[in-house]
Design an enzyme around this catalytic site. Structure first.
Site, PDB file in Angstrom:
ATOM      1  N   TRP A   1      -2.947   5.755 -10.055  1.00 42.02           N
ATOM      2  CA  TRP A   1      -2.664   5.644  -8.678  1.00 42.02           C
ATOM      3  C   TRP A   1      -3.833   6.392  -7.904  1.00 42.02           C
ATOM      4  O   TRP A   1      -3.654   7.462  -7.853  1.00 42.02           O
ATOM      5  CB  TRP A   1      -1.298   5.853  -8.275  1.00 42.02           C
TER       6      TRP A   1
ATOM      7  N   ILE B   1      -7.432   0.513 -11.756  1.00 41.22           N
ATOM      8  CA  ILE B   1      -7.378   1.319 -10.692  1.00 41.22           C
ATOM      9  C   ILE B   1      -6.271   0.911  -9.758  1.00 41.22           C
ATOM     10  O   ILE B   1      -6.288  -0.614  -9.434  1.00 41.22           O
ATOM     11  CB  ILE B   1      -8.582   1.499 -10.127  1.00 41.22           C
ATOM     12  N   LYS B   2      -5.421   1.609  -9.233  1.00 38.41           N
ATOM     13  CA  LYS B   2      -4.172   1.194  -8.201  1.00 38.41           C
ATOM     14  C   LYS B   2      -4.504   1.739  -6.997  1.00 38.41           C
ATOM     15  O   LYS B   2      -4.575   3.022  -6.819  1.00 38.41           O
ATOM     16  CB  LYS B   2      -2.868   1.563  -8.949  1.00 38.41           C
ATOM     17  N   GLN B   3      -4.818   0.911  -5.899  1.00 36.32           N
ATOM     18  CA  GLN B   3      -5.214   1.484  -4.579  1.00 36.32           C
ATOM     19  C   GLN B   3      -4.420   0.742  -3.703  1.00 36.32           C
ATOM     20  O   GLN B   3      -4.113  -0.702  -3.628  1.00 36.32           O
ATOM     21  CB  GLN B   3      -6.538   1.172  -4.691  1.00 36.32           C
TER      22      GLN B   3
END
Length: 348
Positions: A198, A234-236
């Site tokens: 995150w 990737i968490k965005q």
């Protein structure tokens, strides 16, 4: 799917947009062969590749290379009362896992306690992603820092295929968080688990005339730092503006080309810049669904279309799904998945 019902006046704006900033040919797109085509050439072990493939092969999006994840760590991050009062059934961890399963998700992401409470019953039925660190809100006055609640070995012992962590990039605590999470991800890869980061921005200075914690240039750089410590995914948050580096005096470094050539004001182009910072898509970008609101279904459709057309890998949506009756939560998750299953919605 009747997309005009959800997109309304933005229908052509989002569906007909052609990206002229970073060409789609330069992006490593999600697909059925993503692990073989992209991940197999990395330093990840066969066990890590197997864990990633297990996630990609589960749920309604199995075999597409796209991901639909259910994250429920809000009981710590936002307090259990604030998160589960709208639907008290989700105080029970089993209902969280059931929602992910019935909703056709690729994996369920939650805390050590939540997943550990039901791991013997469900860890072999749906991929588990254990979120290792959290920001707790019981300290008074409230502080904002990601601290480790769990160890990598605990996730491995319960049969999880992946671990996740948050770094508050831009915060005074980020140096420590980067080092801690780098070590945790190294250990996870040694044990054969995938890693999800995150990549959030947190600093009051980012909020001036706009909330530049949602700017494409700052979130893009956060993504770039995330893949540097070998986050596989990737968490965005999806960007809603740009120019964070320009808004603060004597802050960081950027280039005029970021704003004149590599981005525009279009949300797909802004998200394309996030994908570019994930090594041109070699690490998959999943955007967060955000808080629940007045029109969650339309908001979810919009976010999914922008992510997919930008070259992203999928969506991770929690509160929009679990803060409503389970049947409606399943409908919302399926609606998101339908965007990624629709061959007519293509890369911009």
């Amino acid at each position: 799917m009747e997309l005009e019902k959800y997109l309304k006046e933005e229908t052509f704006y989002l569906l007909d947009h052609e990206c002229t900033t970073i060409p789609k040919e330069n992006i490593h797109l999600p697909g059925p062969d993503f692990v073989d085509r992209i991940m197999a050439s990395t330093d990840r072990s066969n066990k890590v590749l197997g864990s990633l493939q297990q996630i990609f092969n589960h749920g309604r999006l199995a075999g597409t290379g796209h991901l639909s994840l259910l994250p429920v760590d809000q009981g710590v991050e936002h307090s259990a009362g604030a998160s589960f009062a709208p639907n008290p059934a989700y105080f029970d961890p089993e209902n969280i896992v059931k929602l992910a399963m019935e909703g056709g998700c690729n994996a369920v992401a939650s805390t050590l306690g939540v997943l550990g409470a039901v791991s013997r019953k469900y860890a072999h039925k749906i991929p588990f992603l254990v979120k290792l660190n959290h920001n707790e809100l019981l300290t008074y006055p409230n502080t904002f820092d990601q601290i480790y609640f769990a160890q990598v070995e605990q996730a491995w012992n319960m049969g999880a295929v992946a671990v996740g962590a948050t770094i508050y990039f831009g915060s005074t605590e980020s140096d420590r968080q980067i080092q801690e999470t780098s070590k945790a991800f190294k250990r996870a890869h040694e044990l054969g688990m995938a890693t999800v980061l995150w990549c959030y921005l947190r600093n009051d200075a980012f909020k001036t005339d706009k909330d530049y914690a949602l700017s494409a240039d700052l979130t893009g750089q956060a993504n770039h730092l995330g893949v540097t410590i070998e986050a596989d995914i990737i968490k965005q948050k999806q960007p809603s503006n740009n120019g964070g580096f320009l808004a603060l005096e004597n802050f960081g470094k950027t280039s005029d080309l970021v704003y004149s050539k590599l981005t525009t004001n279009h949300p797909i182009d802004l998200t394309r810049y996030q994908v570019a910072n994930c090594y041109m898509g070699r690490a998959g970008l999943i955007n967060s669904g955000g808080a629940s609101g007045d029109d969650d279904f339309a908001a979810a459709v919009r976010t999914a279309i922008i992510n997919k057309r930008a070259g992203g890998m999928g969506l991770i949506s929690g509160r929009k799904a679990f803060q409503r009756p389970m049947k409606e939560g399943v409908q919302l998750l399926n609606l998101i998945q339908d965007i990624y299953l629709d061959p007519a919605i293509t890369i911009a």
